[in-house]
Design an enzyme around this catalytic site. Structure first.
Site, PDB file in Angstrom:
ATOM      1  N   LYS A 181      31.628 -60.581 -28.892  1.00  0.00           N
ATOM      2  CA  LYS A 181      30.923 -60.777 -30.151  1.00  0.00           C
ATOM      3  C   LYS A 181      30.384 -59.438 -30.635  1.00  0.00           C
ATOM      4  O   LYS A 181      29.353 -58.961 -30.160  1.00  0.00           O
ATOM      5  CB  LYS A 181      29.757 -61.752 -29.959  1.00  0.00           C
ATOM      6  CG  LYS A 181      29.279 -62.334 -31.256  1.00  0.00           C
ATOM      7  CD  LYS A 181      27.790 -62.556 -31.300  1.00  0.00           C
ATOM      8  CE  LYS A 181      27.060 -61.317 -31.663  1.00  0.00           C
ATOM      9  NZ  LYS A 181      27.383 -60.756 -32.986  1.00  0.00           N
ATOM     10  N   GLU A 259      22.443 -52.982 -21.663  1.00  0.00           N
ATOM     11  CA  GLU A 259      22.302 -51.591 -22.119  1.00  0.00           C
ATOM     12  C   GLU A 259      21.386 -51.624 -23.341  1.00  0.00           C
ATOM     13  O   GLU A 259      21.805 -52.043 -24.418  1.00  0.00           O
ATOM     14  CB  GLU A 259      23.672 -51.012 -22.502  1.00  0.00           C
ATOM     15  CG  GLU A 259      24.656 -50.935 -21.355  1.00  0.00           C
ATOM     16  CD  GLU A 259      24.237 -49.961 -20.269  1.00  0.00           C
ATOM     17  OE1 GLU A 259      23.392 -49.091 -20.527  1.00  0.00           O
ATOM     18  OE2 GLU A 259      24.758 -50.088 -19.147  1.00  0.00           O
ATOM     19  N   CYS A 293      21.317 -44.682 -28.557  1.00  0.00           N
ATOM     20  CA  CYS A 293      20.368 -45.136 -27.528  1.00  0.00           C
ATOM     21  C   CYS A 293      19.819 -43.980 -26.697  1.00  0.00           C
ATOM     22  O   CYS A 293      18.668 -43.985 -26.308  1.00  0.00           O
ATOM     23  CB  CYS A 293      21.044 -46.158 -26.632  1.00  0.00           C
ATOM     24  SG  CYS A 293      22.588 -45.552 -25.915  1.00  0.00           S
ATOM     25  N   GLU A 393      11.078 -47.079 -30.174  1.00  0.00           N
ATOM     26  CA  GLU A 393      12.405 -46.588 -30.538  1.00  0.00           C
ATOM     27  C   GLU A 393      12.578 -46.728 -32.055  1.00  0.00           C
ATOM     28  O   GLU A 393      12.505 -47.830 -32.596  1.00  0.00           O
ATOM     29  CB  GLU A 393      13.482 -47.392 -29.818  1.00  0.00           C
ATOM     30  CG  GLU A 393      14.869 -46.836 -30.071  1.00  0.00           C
ATOM     31  CD  GLU A 393      15.982 -47.697 -29.502  1.00  0.00           C
ATOM     32  OE1 GLU A 393      15.971 -48.918 -29.742  1.00  0.00           O
ATOM     33  OE2 GLU A 393      16.862 -47.140 -28.832  1.00  0.00           O
TER      34      GLU A 393
HETATM   35  P1  NAD Z   1      20.629 -56.081 -31.718  1.00  0.00           P
HETATM   36  O1  NAD Z   1      19.863 -56.441 -30.494  1.00  0.00           O
HETATM   37  O2  NAD Z   1      20.102 -56.474 -33.031  1.00  0.00           O
HETATM   38  O3  NAD Z   1      22.103 -56.706 -31.646  1.00  0.00           O
HETATM   39  C1  NAD Z   1      23.001 -56.425 -30.587  1.00  0.00           C
HETATM   40  C2  NAD Z   1      23.996 -57.567 -30.449  1.00  0.00           C
HETATM   41  O4  NAD Z   1      23.316 -58.735 -29.974  1.00  0.00           O
HETATM   42  C3  NAD Z   1      24.649 -57.986 -31.772  1.00  0.00           C
HETATM   43  O5  NAD Z   1      25.996 -58.328 -31.528  1.00  0.00           O
HETATM   44  C4  NAD Z   1      23.822 -59.200 -32.175  1.00  0.00           C
HETATM   45  O6  NAD Z   1      24.517 -60.090 -33.012  1.00  0.00           O
HETATM   46  C5  NAD Z   1      23.524 -59.845 -30.835  1.00  0.00           C
HETATM   47  N1  NAD Z   1      22.288 -60.630 -30.785  1.00  0.00           N
HETATM   48  C6  NAD Z   1      21.186 -60.504 -31.576  1.00  0.00           C
HETATM   49  N2  NAD Z   1      20.234 -61.381 -31.173  1.00  0.00           N
HETATM   50  C7  NAD Z   1      20.751 -62.042 -30.088  1.00  0.00           C
HETATM   51  C8  NAD Z   1      20.249 -63.077 -29.244  1.00  0.00           C
HETATM   52  N3  NAD Z   1      19.023 -63.596 -29.402  1.00  0.00           N
HETATM   53  N4  NAD Z   1      21.041 -63.528 -28.237  1.00  0.00           N
HETATM   54  C9  NAD Z   1      22.275 -63.004 -28.056  1.00  0.00           C
HETATM   55  N5  NAD Z   1      22.815 -62.046 -28.843  1.00  0.00           N
HETATM   56  C10 NAD Z   1      22.056 -61.560 -29.846  1.00  0.00           C
HETATM   57  O7  NAD Z   1      20.870 -54.499 -31.633  1.00  0.00           O
HETATM   58  P2  NAD Z   1      21.581 -53.544 -32.705  1.00  0.00           P
HETATM   59  O8  NAD Z   1      20.661 -53.313 -33.852  1.00  0.00           O
HETATM   60  O9  NAD Z   1      22.961 -54.044 -32.976  1.00  0.00           O
HETATM   61  O10 NAD Z   1      21.735 -52.196 -31.860  1.00  0.00           O
HETATM   62  C11 NAD Z   1      20.723 -51.243 -31.751  1.00  0.00           C
HETATM   63  C12 NAD Z   1      20.088 -51.294 -30.375  1.00  0.00           C
HETATM   64  O11 NAD Z   1      21.097 -51.141 -29.377  1.00  0.00           O
HETATM   65  C13 NAD Z   1      19.117 -50.161 -30.125  1.00  0.00           C
HETATM   66  O12 NAD Z   1      17.962 -50.643 -29.507  1.00  0.00           O
HETATM   67  C14 NAD Z   1      19.875 -49.234 -29.181  1.00  0.00           C
HETATM   68  O13 NAD Z   1      19.068 -48.424 -28.389  1.00  0.00           O
HETATM   69  C15 NAD Z   1      20.673 -50.208 -28.401  1.00  0.00           C
HETATM   70  N6  NAD Z   1      21.840 -49.555 -27.782  1.00  0.00           N
HETATM   71  C16 NAD Z   1      21.815 -49.296 -26.446  1.00  0.00           C
HETATM   72  C17 NAD Z   1      22.878 -48.639 -25.825  1.00  0.00           C
HETATM   73  C18 NAD Z   1      22.855 -48.338 -24.357  1.00  0.00           C
HETATM   74  O14 NAD Z   1      23.910 -47.981 -23.820  1.00  0.00           O
HETATM   75  N7  NAD Z   1      21.728 -48.429 -23.678  1.00  0.00           N
HETATM   76  C19 NAD Z   1      23.988 -48.249 -26.585  1.00  0.00           C
HETATM   77  C20 NAD Z   1      23.976 -48.523 -27.964  1.00  0.00           C
HETATM   78  C21 NAD Z   1      22.896 -49.184 -28.537  1.00  0.00           C
END
Ligand code: NAD
Length: 491
Positions: A181, A259, A293, A393
């Site tokens: 997803k 992650e 991240c 963040e």
């Molecule tokens: P997000 O948490 O909004 O969404 C991430 C994914 O999770 C999306 O596919 C979203 O549809 C899904 N999602 C959202 N709510 C959910 C729930 N309740 N249950 C299951 N799935 C759900 O994050 P984003 O805005 O897409 O990404 C930014 C974040 O990702 C930042 O905090 C960044 O630091 C983190 N990130 C971490 C890494 C790492 O390797 N540590 C890498 C890239 C991004």
């Protein structure tokens, strides 16, 4: 992919072919640079999620992939790498259009994805279990590695190709079947990837993709995370969503890898190569417009070189080129969405009240950029490490500069964070560097560089609220394997 009113249309990918959502619904994505149509995507819901899981379960329990010879998995991954190379421009164009990522970064992401596929293709061939023959002369122990089962991959938008590939390549190398997803903000690369995998010979039903809009995205993600038919969930995203995934995954005690976010400290000592450190410190928080991240979003500078160093920061920040992400000269594109843009500007307002603005602090003046979600590289000085600016963040191009006097103080400041993803240390003394490396509680440290050493495939993951589990490297494969021990009595 079918054009719909000039905008390419993407279906779900289920059982080896493109399918519309069960509801027939779709959603549109527009470029964050100029609002141009970027694509129309199937808006999958719970029914589609269940269907994807059923297909992946069937393929794991009765299909050929989990028990396929290692050479077959090697061949599919290698051929996929070749197809990504051949189609690099198309993949990069999709990332640029949907996410606003500058084209040079997008091409770099395709190249990194190719290397990742090749690495796990190699591991599929070379990975071995082990035997215990020494403990008891009349017995033999075997340690076997088996695929963990059906893996659900839930990913973010900031690395829309590599973020999927670094989970998918080891999952497939291990023999898992997969449901994925992607984020609604940049789903196209994952759907294209499904097509290339199919073309490379991956059996239908081994990789299934459910795209969905914002609210449905959480519904589909929760369905995957809670389904008793899924054995493992690998998630990239915010800490709050990751915690929701972890809670849902408890339903069948499935394996969880998260992650999550970061607030990493980049530490500069007076004996560091200062010019290089300042130039790299700017890259560390402006790369991908700060939507990274591992961003070095806290800069800890020794008080003896503070003034000299902050002057250099201003100079290098001014060298960033904000512009059309299709241009190869652009180093910073727009932020991903209006929501993220407003959020980052909110933090900049907060910074003006809490700290001293050194440079940036708003939109670029260039009228050619006025339709995009652009934010200048912004540096705040005299930031307190306990302030929201230094603790939360931001996920945009905003840097907090914090002064320190001693090595112990620097390590304590770096560790005074709910996160523990990455960090950097700049010094001419390897003793200082290694003491700091050992003292800082993060999953990754850079010495006299930041994201620039050019070593692929080292484990990536976080301490504390930055997550659990690791991606890349051999441990990345182990994340998608179960260990089975066998005890044989010799007669
Ligand atoms: P997000 O948490 O909004 O969404 C991430 C994914 O999770 C999306 O596919 C979203 O549809 C899904 N999602 C959202 N709510 C959910 C729930 N309740 N249950 C299951 N799935 C759900 O994050 P984003 O805005 O897409 O990404 C930014 C974040 O990702 C930042 O905090 C960044 O630091 C983190 N990130 C971490 C890494 C790492 O390797 N540590 C890498 C890239 C991004």
């Amino acid at each position: 992919m079918k054009p719909s009113n000039g905008s390419p249309q993407f279906d779900l990918w289920l059982d080896g072919s493109a399918r519309p959502a069960a509801s027939g619904a779709s959603f549109a994505r527009h470029s964050p640079f100029d609002g141009a149509p970027a694509g129309v995507f199937a808006d999958g819901g719970e029914q589609d999620a269940e269907r994807a899981v059923d297909i992946a379960r069937r393929e794991f329990d009765t299909g050929t992939w989990p028990t396929s010879p290692a050479r077959r998995r090697y061949e599919v991954l290698t051929e996929t790498a070749r197809l990504l190379t051949v189609n690099a421009d198309a993949l990069a164009e999709r990332m640029v259009l949907e996410s606003g990522k500058p084209v040079t970064l997008a091409l770099g992401e395709v190249a990194a994805s190719v290397r990742c596929l090749q690495y796990y293709a190699g591991l599929a061939l070379s990975a071995e279990g082990s035997a215990v023959s020494e403990r008891n002369p009349s017995a033999l122990g075997l340690i076997l590695r088996e695929p963990v089962g059906v893996a659900a991959l839930i990913t973010a938008w900031n690395f829309p190709l590599l973020g999927v590939v670094c989970k998918l390549a080891p999952a497939l190398a291990a023999g898992c079947t997969v449901v994925a997803k992607p984020s609604h903000l940049c789903p196209g690369p994952t759907v294209l990837l499904a097509r290339y995998l199919s073309e490379a010979g991956l059996p239908g039903g081994v990789f299934n993709v459910v795209t969905s809009e914002l609210e449905q995205g959480a519904v589909v993600g929760q369905h995957f995370a809670s389904s008793p038919k899924v054995d493992k969930v690998a998630f990239t995203g915010s800490t709050a969503s990751g915690q929701a995934v972890m809670r849902a995954a408890a339903a069948n005690t499935k394996r969880v890898a998260l992650e999550l976010g970061g607030k990493s400290a980049n530490i500069v000592f007076p004996d560091a190569p200062l010019e290089d450190a300042a130039r790299t410190a700017i890259g560390a928080f402006t790369f991908n417009s700060g939507q990274q991240c591992s961003a070095g979003s806290r800069l800890l500078v020794h008080c003896d070189v503070h003034d000299e160093f902050t002057a250099m920061l201003k100079e290098y920040a001014a060298a960033q080129v904000l512009g059309d992400p299709r241009e190869t000269t652009t180093t910073m594109g727009p932020l991903i969405s209006s929501r993220q843009y407003e959020r980052v500007l909110g933090y900049i307002d907060l910074g003006r009240a809490e700290a001293k603005l050194l440079t940036g602090g708003g939109r670029p003046a260039d009228p050619a950029l006025e339709r995009g979600y652009f934010v200048e590289p912004t540096v705040f000085d005299e930031v307190s490490n306990s302030s929201r600016l230094a603790q939360e963040e931001i996920f945009g191009p905003v840097l907090s500069v914090i002064s320190f006097g001693t090595e112990e103080e620097a390590v304590a400041l770096a560790n005074d964070s709910a996160y523990g993803l990455a960090g950097g240390v700049w010094t001419g003394s390897m003793d200082t560097a290694l003491r700091v490396v050992k003292g800082v509680r993060t999953g990754k440290m850079f010495v006299n560089c930041y994201n620039t050493a050019g070593i692929d495939d080292m484990p990536h993951g976080g301490y504390k609220n930055s997550g659990t589990g690791r991606e890349f490297g051999e441990v990345g494969l182990e994340e998608f394997q179960e260990l089975k021990t066998v005890q044989i009595l010799l007669r």
